[in-house]
Design a protein around this motif. Sequence first.
Motif, mmCIF file in Angstrom:
data_model
loop_
_atom_site.group_PDB
_atom_site.id
_atom_site.type_symbol
_atom_site.label_atom_id
_atom_site.label_comp_id
_atom_site.label_asym_id
_atom_site.label_seq_id
_atom_site.Cartn_x
_atom_site.Cartn_y
_atom_site.Cartn_z
ATOM 1 N N ALA A 174 0.831 -1.213 0.000
ATOM 2 C CA ALA A 174 0.000 0.000 0.000
ATOM 3 C C ALA A 174 0.859 1.255 0.000
ATOM 4 O O ALA A 174 0.903 2.021 0.974
ATOM 5 C CB ALA A 174 -0.944 -0.018 1.202
ATOM 6 N N ASN A 175 1.544 1.467 -1.107
ATOM 7 C CA ASN A 175 2.403 2.644 -1.247
ATOM 8 C C ASN A 175 2.478 3.016 -2.727
ATOM 9 O O ASN A 175 2.237 2.166 -3.600
ATOM 10 C CB ASN A 175 3.809 2.357 -0.723
ATOM 11 N N PRO A 176 2.819 4.265 -3.039
ATOM 12 C CA PRO A 176 3.030 4.609 -4.444
ATOM 13 C C PRO A 176 4.128 3.732 -5.041
ATOM 14 O O PRO A 176 5.091 3.377 -4.359
ATOM 15 C CB PRO A 176 3.453 6.080 -4.391
ATOM 16 N N SER A 177 3.977 3.377 -6.305
ATOM 17 C CA SER A 177 4.921 2.480 -6.948
ATOM 18 C C SER A 177 6.343 3.024 -6.846
ATOM 19 O O SER A 177 6.596 4.208 -7.088
ATOM 20 C CB SER A 177 4.552 2.300 -8.421
ATOM 21 N N GLY A 178 7.252 2.140 -6.464
ATOM 22 C CA GLY A 178 8.649 2.529 -6.334
ATOM 23 C C GLY A 178 9.010 3.082 -4.968
ATOM 24 O O GLY A 178 10.185 3.280 -4.664
ATOM 25 N N GLY A 179 8.001 3.319 -4.121
ATOM 26 C CA GLY A 179 8.258 3.855 -2.793
ATOM 27 C C GLY A 179 8.590 2.762 -1.791
ATOM 28 O O GLY A 179 8.548 1.574 -2.084
ATOM 29 N N ILE A 180 8.909 3.177 -0.589
ATOM 30 C CA ILE A 180 9.238 2.239 0.479
ATOM 31 C C ILE A 180 7.959 1.592 0.983
ATOM 32 O O ILE A 180 6.945 2.259 1.207
ATOM 33 C CB ILE A 180 9.958 2.972 1.637
ATOM 34 N N SER A 181 7.994 0.290 1.170
ATOM 35 C CA SER A 181 6.799 -0.429 1.608
ATOM 36 C C SER A 181 6.360 0.025 2.992
ATOM 37 O O SER A 181 7.191 0.244 3.879
ATOM 38 C CB SER A 181 7.074 -1.935 1.608
ATOM 39 N N VAL A 189 1.025 4.507 5.159
ATOM 40 C CA VAL A 189 0.020 4.403 4.092
ATOM 41 C C VAL A 189 -0.574 5.780 3.795
ATOM 42 O O VAL A 189 -0.696 6.183 2.637
ATOM 43 C CB VAL A 189 -1.093 3.410 4.471
ATOM 44 N N LEU A 190 -0.942 6.478 4.845
ATOM 45 C CA LEU A 190 -1.540 7.802 4.670
ATOM 46 C C LEU A 190 -0.580 8.765 3.984
ATOM 47 O O LEU A 190 -0.994 9.594 3.166
ATOM 48 C CB LEU A 190 -1.964 8.375 6.027
ATOM 49 N N ALA A 191 0.704 8.662 4.302
ATOM 50 C CA ALA A 191 1.695 9.570 3.715
ATOM 51 C C ALA A 191 1.736 9.440 2.199
ATOM 52 O O ALA A 191 1.965 10.420 1.485
ATOM 53 C CB ALA A 191 3.076 9.295 4.306
ATOM 54 N N GLY A 192 1.493 8.220 1.694
ATOM 55 C CA GLY A 192 1.580 8.019 0.255
ATOM 56 C C GLY A 192 0.261 8.004 -0.478
ATOM 57 O O GLY A 192 0.206 8.369 -1.658
#
Length: 317
Positions: free
Chosen positions: A142-149, A156-159
């Motif tokens: 649950a993160n933008p693609s390429g971001g830290i899991s 989750v909210l941050a992304g």
Amino acid sequence: MGKRTQVFTADQVGQAAEVLRSGGLLAFATETVYGLGADARDGTAVAAVYAAKGRPAFNPLIVHLADLATAERYAVFSPLARKLAAAFWPGPLSMVLPVRRDAGLSSLVTAGLETVALRVPAHAGARGLLAEFDGPVAAPSANPSGGISPTQVDHVLAGLDGRIDGILSGGACGVGVESTILLVEGHVSLLRAGGVSVENIETVLGTTLARPEDPSTPKSPGQLASHYAPNAALRMNATGIGAGEVLIGFGPTKGAELNLSPTGDANEAAANLFHMLRRADEIAGAAGKTIAVAPVPLQGLGLAINDRLSRAAADRG
């Protein structure tokens, strides 16, 4: 979505499951990382997962299930697969298995392949959600693609705040790395190292795992261009239909026998992509024709659609 994502507490699992039933996107904790879940039978919902993540290509997604009995509705389990399930499920192990013909899964989940990756998570909150939903949940991280899991709700909210419908709070993830992925055929191959150690798997199997670097070992599903190629030759960005072609349209398209989305909606087109390619291949094969696909804009999920089409159209030399 223009609004903040709703965070559900652990005792609101019924409301969280309703998000999935209604075709929405729900992040939830597992023992590995937070997953971004959608009903794996709903192609439009699955397409929305890719859109929310900004995922650049339609790689197969792991389907999360409440237990082995539920998992067997969707894939064919060999004795070897059942042995691994008995040893490591529930837990951070995913197995790539032959998909059942009557599984009813969106072809976007399997990326058009004949296999599906399944997992039964150990996290109590995830298991409660899956039991309440009583169906297959496709869920990449649950993160933008390429971001830290993400391993906490705040991550989750941050992304993804405002881009998904809800999050089922489940505390911090205990394992913190993604699941181990195994391809289970006549033998077992390691596709991705993760939350279950190779040593533990080899102890259960009584043999060594084939490794990804071995030339004879298949790559992770979704990485081989040939997996996406129909039997018929394919032409992209077709602005008209040529002689001996089956045309797949996008938006209003004159002469199109099939259409990814008559209204030009990229999410709808993504949900229909693999099914349409298969159908076009059947029509083309029966009539000795080739396939043409109308232009799909390189925006949003159009990038992923064009990625898959370019693989399907690649010279097979």
